[in-house]
Scaffold this active site. Structure first.
Site, mmCIF file in Angstrom:
data_model
loop_
_atom_site.group_PDB
_atom_site.id
_atom_site.type_symbol
_atom_site.label_atom_id
_atom_site.label_comp_id
_atom_site.label_asym_id
_atom_site.label_seq_id
_atom_site.Cartn_x
_atom_site.Cartn_y
_atom_site.Cartn_z
ATOM 1 N N HIS A 123 0.813 -1.218 0.000
ATOM 2 C CA HIS A 123 0.000 0.000 0.000
ATOM 3 C C HIS A 123 0.845 1.265 0.000
ATOM 4 C CE1 HIS A 123 0.714 0.766 4.296
ATOM 5 N NE2 HIS A 123 0.262 -0.429 4.604
ATOM 6 N N CYS A 140 2.510 -4.828 6.723
ATOM 7 C CA CYS A 140 2.361 -4.617 5.282
ATOM 8 C C CYS A 140 3.670 -4.144 4.659
ATOM 9 C CB CYS A 140 1.268 -3.574 5.030
ATOM 10 S SG CYS A 140 -0.379 -4.112 5.563
#
Length: 165
Positions: A123, A140
């Site tokens: 992301h 992430c």
């Protein structure tokens, strides 16, 4: 006078359209056949077969050493996964899902009586107010927003992602 106004309006429309484009891009290059993440080097590579198409500096989970095992451990997974989906409404600009946890991850966490966690993504950093330096995610892989726009357009579901220590 009318002709001048029409020409000025046309020039304004062209100028604004060149500046815009939004966050959704179109990619027409070679297919990304795999992704490699090198955690120790904080690098991510998008490849077409063995050729590197793009290279990115990345940030990882706030506890970057080791394989993600449990929800909340702050680690980024290691191993072979796949791109599971695209999320145009991500809290972090745009995101693509990583198929963690796999069956082995779930089984291991279960033997320990814990949840393996999930929702691992590649992301952007829109709502993260710090520098995209250091490791700050919950597990992430983060890149700059403009880079995420490019990545989002290049990746397809089921693209393999190899996350190395």
């Amino acid at each position: 006078m009318v002709l001048i106004r029409i020409l000025l309006a046309f020039a304004l429309v062209l100028g604004l359209s060149a500046c815009g484009g939004g966050k959704f891009r179109t990619y027409r290059g070679p297919e990304v056949t795999s992704i490699q993440v090198h955690k120790a080097d904080r690098k991510m590579y998008l490849l077409h077969n063995s050729k590197v198409l793009k290279e990115y500096d990345i940030s990882l989970g706030f506890q970057p050493v080791g394989h993600k095992q449990f929800e909340g451990d702050g680690k980024t997974p290691e191993g072979v996964y796949f791109i599971s989906h695209h999320n145009p409404r991500s809290r972090y600009h745009l995101s693509v899902g990583v198929s963690y946890p796999n069956e082995a991850d779930r089984a291991f966490a279960s033997t320990m009586g814990k949840s393996p966690g999930g929702d691992i993504m590649i992301h952007g950093r829109s709502r993260y107010k710090g520098q995209n330096k250091g490791d700050w995610t919950a597990g992430c892989i983060a890149v700059r927003d403009r880079e995420m726009e490019e990545i989002y357009s290049m990746l397809r579901r089921q693209t393999p992602i190899l996350i190395l220590p």
